[in-house]
Write an enzyme that holds these catalytic residues in place. Structure first.
Site, PDB file in Angstrom:
ATOM      1  N   HIS A  46      51.664 -91.182 118.782  1.00  0.00           N
ATOM      2  CA  HIS A  46      51.382 -90.350 118.247  1.00  0.00           C
ATOM      3  C   HIS A  46      49.393 -90.560 118.847  1.00  0.00           C
ATOM      4  O   HIS A  46      49.251 -89.359 118.754  1.00  0.00           O
ATOM      5  CB  HIS A  46      50.643 -90.570 116.933  1.00  0.00           C
ATOM      6  CG  HIS A  46      52.317 -89.711 116.216  1.00  0.00           C
ATOM      7  ND1 HIS A  46      53.126 -91.045 115.386  1.00  0.00           N
ATOM      8  CD2 HIS A  46      53.294 -88.645 115.908  1.00  0.00           C
ATOM      9  CE1 HIS A  46      54.010 -90.701 115.195  1.00  0.00           C
ATOM     10  NE2 HIS A  46      53.949 -89.421 114.857  1.00  0.00           N
ATOM     11  N   ASP A 159      59.411 -85.900 123.264  1.00  0.00           N
ATOM     12  CA  ASP A 159      60.822 -84.719 122.673  1.00  0.00           C
ATOM     13  C   ASP A 159      60.530 -83.773 123.608  1.00  0.00           C
ATOM     14  O   ASP A 159      59.658 -82.346 123.423  1.00  0.00           O
ATOM     15  CB  ASP A 159      59.834 -83.992 121.263  1.00  0.00           C
ATOM     16  CG  ASP A 159      59.675 -85.280 120.273  1.00  0.00           C
ATOM     17  OD1 ASP A 159      61.264 -85.422 119.416  1.00  0.00           O
ATOM     18  OD2 ASP A 159      59.320 -85.998 119.543  1.00  0.00           O
ATOM     19  N   GLN A 162      61.451 -80.115 122.917  1.00  0.00           N
ATOM     20  CA  GLN A 162      60.404 -79.310 122.048  1.00  0.00           C
ATOM     21  C   GLN A 162      59.415 -78.960 122.624  1.00  0.00           C
ATOM     22  O   GLN A 162      58.692 -77.558 122.653  1.00  0.00           O
ATOM     23  CB  GLN A 162      59.684 -80.637 121.800  1.00  0.00           C
ATOM     24  CG  GLN A 162      58.862 -80.091 120.377  1.00  0.00           C
ATOM     25  CD  GLN A 162      58.193 -81.201 119.315  1.00  0.00           C
ATOM     26  OE1 GLN A 162      58.800 -81.321 118.091  1.00  0.00           O
ATOM     27  NE2 GLN A 162      57.561 -82.016 119.196  1.00  0.00           N
ATOM     28  N   SER A 194      58.541 -94.323 118.133  1.00  0.00           N
ATOM     29  CA  SER A 194      59.435 -93.504 117.400  1.00  0.00           C
ATOM     30  C   SER A 194      58.816 -93.648 115.708  1.00  0.00           C
ATOM     31  O   SER A 194      58.926 -95.446 115.126  1.00  0.00           O
ATOM     32  CB  SER A 194      60.436 -93.135 117.106  1.00  0.00           C
ATOM     33  OG  SER A 194      61.173 -92.599 116.920  1.00  0.00           O
ATOM     34  N   ARG A 196      61.515 -93.779 113.449  1.00  0.00           N
ATOM     35  CA  ARG A 196      62.118 -93.429 112.973  1.00  0.00           C
ATOM     36  C   ARG A 196      62.858 -95.256 113.077  1.00  0.00           C
ATOM     37  O   ARG A 196      63.886 -95.495 112.934  1.00  0.00           O
ATOM     38  CB  ARG A 196      63.455 -92.560 113.738  1.00  0.00           C
ATOM     39  CG  ARG A 196      62.994 -90.765 112.907  1.00  0.00           C
ATOM     40  CD  ARG A 196      64.493 -90.006 113.607  1.00  0.00           C
ATOM     41  NE  ARG A 196      63.877 -88.773 112.616  1.00  0.00           N
ATOM     42  CZ  ARG A 196      64.306 -87.880 112.689  1.00  0.00           C
ATOM     43  NH1 ARG A 196      63.473 -87.609 113.440  1.00  0.00           N
ATOM     44  NH2 ARG A 196      64.281 -86.832 111.916  1.00  0.00           N
TER      45      ARG A 196
HETATM   46  P1  AMP Z   1      56.606 -86.763 114.691  1.00  0.00           P
HETATM   47  O1  AMP Z   1      55.674 -87.231 114.885  1.00  0.00           O
HETATM   48  O2  AMP Z   1      58.114 -87.448 115.977  1.00  0.00           O
HETATM   49  O3  AMP Z   1      56.482 -84.930 115.284  1.00  0.00           O
HETATM   50  O4  AMP Z   1      55.837 -86.999 115.869  1.00  0.00           O
HETATM   51  C1  AMP Z   1      54.600 -86.110 116.559  1.00  0.00           C
HETATM   52  C2  AMP Z   1      53.989 -85.700 118.293  1.00  0.00           C
HETATM   53  O5  AMP Z   1      54.340 -87.029 118.638  1.00  0.00           O
HETATM   54  C3  AMP Z   1      55.554 -84.700 119.273  1.00  0.00           C
HETATM   55  O6  AMP Z   1      54.663 -84.097 119.666  1.00  0.00           O
HETATM   56  C4  AMP Z   1      55.914 -86.285 119.218  1.00  0.00           C
HETATM   57  O7  AMP Z   1      56.593 -85.885 121.169  1.00  0.00           O
HETATM   58  C5  AMP Z   1      54.918 -87.217 119.648  1.00  0.00           C
HETATM   59  N1  AMP Z   1      55.242 -88.819 120.196  1.00  0.00           N
HETATM   60  C6  AMP Z   1      56.558 -89.102 119.538  1.00  0.00           C
HETATM   61  N2  AMP Z   1      56.891 -90.234 119.611  1.00  0.00           N
HETATM   62  C7  AMP Z   1      56.104 -90.592 121.072  1.00  0.00           C
HETATM   63  C8  AMP Z   1      55.909 -91.615 122.117  1.00  0.00           C
HETATM   64  N3  AMP Z   1      57.111 -92.814 121.751  1.00  0.00           N
HETATM   65  N4  AMP Z   1      55.101 -91.094 122.555  1.00  0.00           N
HETATM   66  C9  AMP Z   1      54.133 -90.344 123.145  1.00  0.00           C
HETATM   67  N5  AMP Z   1      54.469 -89.146 122.201  1.00  0.00           N
HETATM   68  C10 AMP Z   1      55.081 -88.975 121.144  1.00  0.00           C
END
Ligand code: AMP
Length: 305
Positions: A46, A159, A162, A194, A196
Site C-alpha cells: 500500500h 490485484d 481488479q 497482503s 491477509r
Molecule cells: P487492499 O487494501 O488489499 O484492497 O489493497 C489496496 C491497494 O493496494 C490495491 O490496489 C492493491 O492492489 C494494492 N496492493 C495490495 N498489496 C499489494 C502489494 N503487495 N504490492 C503492491 N500493491 C499492493
C-alpha cells in the site's frame, strides 16, 4: 473525527460531506489530487502506491474502507484485519495529506440501489470463485472517484484482474481519471505482501512462498522458449502441489490485455494464481512476456558500424 494518539501532520476525514468540502478547497487552489483506495491494515505494498502518489500529485488522499459490497456472506468481512491507528501513522509518514475513512452507512445509505457491473474482464479468475466481488469493487471505486475528484488513482498489480476491471470501467463510463498500476511489493522470500498474510500459521506462511516460486519457474520456461500453455500450466501446478497445505483454486494463463483464453504465448499473457492455505486465500500473478523470435535479417548487432 477519529481518535488517533500520535500527533499527525495529515487530516483524517470520516464523512463524505467533509471530504467534499476539502476537495472544493483543493480545487479553488488548483491542486492536483491523487487517490489511493485501500481496505486498510496497511503494509509496504500500500505504501508504495501512496509514495508514488505523493511524488506525482499536490495532494494525496488514501481511503480506508472495508467495502461490504465486495464480500460474499461466507467471506471474511467481519474478521478482515483493521488497525486505524497504525494505518494513520504509516500514511502520515509516507506524506499522505488525507486519510478518508467513511462509515459503511455513509457510503451505502438507506435505499442504496446502484451498482456497476463490468462485463467481460470481471468474469474469469476471481469472477468465477467470488461472484459479485468485482461488482462491489467497481461500485465503491466509482463512488470514491466521484467523491474525491482525483486526476490520478493508484492500484497494485497484485490485484491484476481488479486493475483490468477499473481500467475498463473508466474507459466505458468516460471517467476523467488516469489509472496508475504499480508493481507488486514482496517479502524477502517472494510472498506478495497482503493484509491477509496475518491469517497464515507459521507452517502455511513457509509453504506460501510456492506461489512466487511457481511464477518464477514459469518465467524461466518462457525464457527457454516454451510457449505451450498446457506445459507451463502443468509445471506451475506441480510446484504448488509439492506443498501439502496448498489447495489450488485456479492456475490460469490468459491474454494480459483482455483476460481472454489463449492457446499459446504469442502475446503478453498473465499467469494468475489463487491458492488456499486453510481458509486463507492468496492471489498472485506475473506477466509472461512473449519472446519474439528475431530473424537474422532484422537483427542488427548493437552498436555495429
Ligand atoms: P487492499 O487494501 O488489499 O484492497 O489493497 C489496496 C491497494 O493496494 C490495491 O490496489 C492493491 O492492489 C494494492 N496492493 C495490495 N498489496 C499489494 C502489494 N503487495 N504490492 C503492491 N500493491 C499492493
Amino acid at each position: 473525527m477519529l481518535c488517533v494518539m500520535k500527533k499527525l501532520m495529515m487530516k483524517i476525514i470520516d464523512t463524505i460531506d467533509e471530504m467534499r468540502k476539502y476537495i472544493s478547497e483543493c480545487q479553488v487552489s488548483d491542486k492536483s489530487i491523487g487517490l489511493v483506495p485501500t481496505m486498510g491494515y496497511l503494509h509496504k505494498g500500500h505504501m508504495s502506491l501512496a509514495e508514488r502518489s505523493v511524488f506525482e500529485n499536490d495532494i494525496t488522499i488514501l481511503s480506508i474502507f472495508v467495502n461490504p459490497a465486495q464480500f460474499a456472506p461466507n467471506e471474511d468481512f467481519e474478521k478482515y484485519p483493521r488497525n486505524m491507528e497504525q494505518d494513520c501513522n504509516l500514511a502520515d509518514k509516507a506524506g499522505v495529506d488525507v486519510v478518508f475513512a467513511p462509515a459503511a452507512d455513509d457510503m451505502y445509505g438507506k435505499g442504496y440501489s446502484t451498482y456497476i457491473d463490468v462485463l467481460g474482464v470481471s468474469q474469469p479468475l476471481c469472477g468465477l470463485s467470488r461472484p459479485g466481488h468485482f461488482r462491489g469493487v467497481a461500485t465503491v471505486v466509482a463512488k470514491l472517484f466521484n467523491i474525491c475528484k482525483a486526476q490520478k488513482a493508484y492500484f497494485g498489480q497484485k490485484d491484476f484482474q481488479q486493475t483490468k476491471v477499473i481500467e475498463r470501467m473508466v474507459k466505458d463510463l468516460n471517467m476523467d481519471i488516469d489509472i496508475v498500476v504499480c508493481p507488486i511489493v514482496r517479502e524477502k522470500d517472494g510472498l506478495a505482501m497482503s493484509s491477509r498474510n496475518v491469517y497464515l500459521t507459521n507452517e502455511q506462511r513457509e509453504q506460501a512462498t510456492c506461489l512466487y516460486r511457481s511464477l518464477e519457474e514459469a518465467k524461466r520456461m518462457i525464457g527457454r522458449g516454451e510457449k505451450r500453455i498446457e506445459i507451463i500450466h502443468k509445471r506451475v501446478k506441480e510446484v504448488i502441489c509439492q506443498n501439502n497445505l496448498a489447495e489450488i483454486e485456479y492456475v490460469s494463463i490468459l491474454d494480459a490485455e483482455n483476460l481472454n483464453d489463449i492457446q499459446s504465448i504469442e502475446q503478453d499473457a498473465v499467469l494468475a494464481l489463487a491458492v488456499k492455505f486453510g481458509s486463507t486465500r492468496l492471489i498472485d500473478n506475473c506477466v509472461l512476456k512473449s519472446v519474439k523470435k528475431v530473424s537474422s535479417e532484422t537483427w542488427k548487432k548493437p552498436f555495429a558500424n
